[in-house]
Design an enzyme around this catalytic site. Structure first.
Site, PDB file in Angstrom:
ATOM      1  N   GLY A 107      -5.446   1.490   5.081  1.00 27.11           N
ATOM      2  CA  GLY A 107      -5.829   1.555   3.685  1.00 27.11           C
ATOM      3  C   GLY A 107      -4.718   1.075   2.790  1.00 27.11           C
ATOM      4  O   GLY A 107      -3.757   0.429   3.236  1.00 27.11           O
ATOM      5  N   HIS A 108      -4.829   1.419   1.503  1.00 29.38           N
ATOM      6  CA  HIS A 108      -3.867   0.970   0.492  1.00 29.38           C
ATOM      7  C   HIS A 108      -2.999   2.107  -0.022  1.00 29.38           C
ATOM      8  O   HIS A 108      -2.407   2.000  -1.093  1.00 29.38           O
ATOM      9  CB  HIS A 108      -4.598   0.297  -0.670  1.00 29.38           C
ATOM     10  CG  HIS A 108      -5.341  -0.951  -0.286  1.00 29.38           C
ATOM     11  ND1 HIS A 108      -6.068  -1.702  -1.188  1.00 29.38           N
ATOM     12  CD2 HIS A 108      -5.460  -1.582   0.908  1.00 29.38           C
ATOM     13  CE1 HIS A 108      -6.615  -2.737  -0.568  1.00 29.38           C
ATOM     14  NE2 HIS A 108      -6.256  -2.689   0.706  1.00 29.38           N
ATOM     15  N   GLY A 109      -2.951   3.218   0.719  1.00 32.87           N
ATOM     16  CA  GLY A 109      -2.040   4.292   0.362  1.00 32.87           C
ATOM     17  C   GLY A 109      -2.620   5.269  -0.640  1.00 32.87           C
ATOM     18  O   GLY A 109      -3.827   5.329  -0.884  1.00 32.87           O
TER      19      GLY A 109
END
Length: 398
Positions: A239-241
């Protein structure tokens, strides 16, 4: 930090009071007694069971038993006569066709004392939506349906469920107050567009704990008007955090304050923990009291990122600085690995530089090649303890 302590104490008071509610005498409204058949569409049955439970006094349960069921778009509305629990023990599947929805698949709205539980799965069947999602190239693209949208709930608990393959964001909180999310699993492929795990907007006193999230976008994103948000023991990746923002895209956004992220693990993600605001903000705003502590990261590109020039699809005027003021920010005990030469980057606005930013015990081992360094722009952070990469040149230090 005093604000965060007060907010945490208020959340604890809520949890003690919530758990004191006696569910032993709950009346059960099973969808099978309202016409639901195994493998069939339960939209009418669930709506009927909910209306009956909502209208009854006392503590009531709406139950979906084990098995697989179909469900169309549904909005389960309050206010109700008493606390109400939705137990999903089965697998509920959405129609695959994304055109069948507005911006949600299942919405719970205007309910006090709501619980969602049961160990079941909400399967958004988002594969067709991901293929037709052109938001990467079209600034005016439409949104798809979120699996679960919680709107204007108070004293709510969501636990022990799985959100699978949402067409868009998995879980949205809008205008909620005193709500806990725990022991959830949120899953979609790494290449599924815009499948944020949990998005919070204009909500207060929210606790997120012991959740496993792996999606194609932010594991958790925090929008404007969010206050008193505690995130702990979240496993994120791919994911993107975990992100605060993006902020500053729209006019008259509300302040963000009192955000605490602790004891989380982030793996195989493009970002670790970040704060992102748009340039050329149409209105000034603030984000303050933002604290990240005890975070372990493995194979994360941008481990610590403050990006006040955040822009997607080149639809912004990057030459005009953001007017979102960021202050009282700390990153403590952040460990991990990164192959990015800019694993730590704090890039603040020229018009409203960041203030009171502190980095302590940052140890991110470099696994790539090139000059490894921290970047600081329009900010003078303070530092304590180990700094790997080395502290930004020219910044003030303890």
């Amino acid at each position: 930090m005093a604000v965060n302590i007060i907010l945490a104490l208020m959340s604890l008071v809520f949890l003690v009071a919530f758990n004191a509610v006696d569910h032993a005498q709950a009346a059960v409204f099973d969808v099978t007694t309202h016409g639901a058949k195994l493998g069939g569409d339960i939209t009418a049955a669930l709506t009927s069971a909910w209306k009956d439970a909502c209208a009854a006094g006392g503590n009531n349960q709406v139950v979906v038993p084990k098995g697989t069921f179909k469900l169309g778009e549904v909005s389960l509305e309050g206010p109700c006569m008493g606390p109400i629990e939705f137990q999903n023990h089965g697998t509920i599947q959405a129609p695959a066709d994304p055109s069948k929805f507005k911006d949600f698949w299942i919405q719970i709205i205007h309910v006090a004392g709501f619980t969602l539980s049961g160990g079941g799965t909400f399967d958004g069947q988002g594969q067709l939506a991901w293929k037709s999602n052109n938001c990467a190239n079209d600034a005016n693209c439409g949104v798809f349906a979120a699996n679960l949208k919680f709107s204007f709930l108070t004293n709510a608990l969501v636990k022990d469920i799985t959100s699978l393959n949402s067409k868009y964001f998995h879980i949205i909180l809008l205008g909620c107050e005193r709500m806990q999310l725990e022991q959830l699993t949120i899953t979609a492929p790494a290449d599924s567009a815009n499948t944020d795990g949990i998005h919070i907007g204009r909500s207060t006193f929210i606790t997120i704990s012991e959740i496993k999230i792996g999606t194609g976008d932010d594991c958790i994103s925090i929008g404007d008007g969010s206050q008193g948000i505690t995130i702990t023991k979240v496993t994120c990746g791919p994911g993107h955090g975990i992100s605060i923002g993006s902020l500053g895209k729209y006019k008259d956004e509300e302040p963000v304050t009192g955000i605490t992220v602790t004891d989380c693990t982030i793996t195989d993600a493009t970002n670790g923990v970040r704060i992102k605001t748009w340039p050329a903000s149409p209105s000034p705003g603030t984000a303050t009291g933002l604290h990240f502590e005890n975070i372990d990261m493995t194979n994360v590109d941008n481990c610590l990122l403050v990006d006040q020039g955040y822009c997607t699809r080149d639809i912004c005027n990057a030459q005009i600085p953001s007017t979102i003021k960021i202050s009282d920010v700390s990153f403590k005990n952040i460990r991990g690995t990164s192959s990015s030469v800019e694993a730590v980057k704090i890039s603040c606005s020229k018009s409203v530089p960041c203030e009171k930013v502190h980095l302590e015990n940052i140890d991110i081992k470099f696994t790539g090649s090139g000059e490894y360094k921290a970047i600081c722009e329009n900010v003078k952070p303070t530092f304590a303890g180990i700094q790997n990469p080395p502290a930004c040149t020219g910044s003030s230090a303890e």
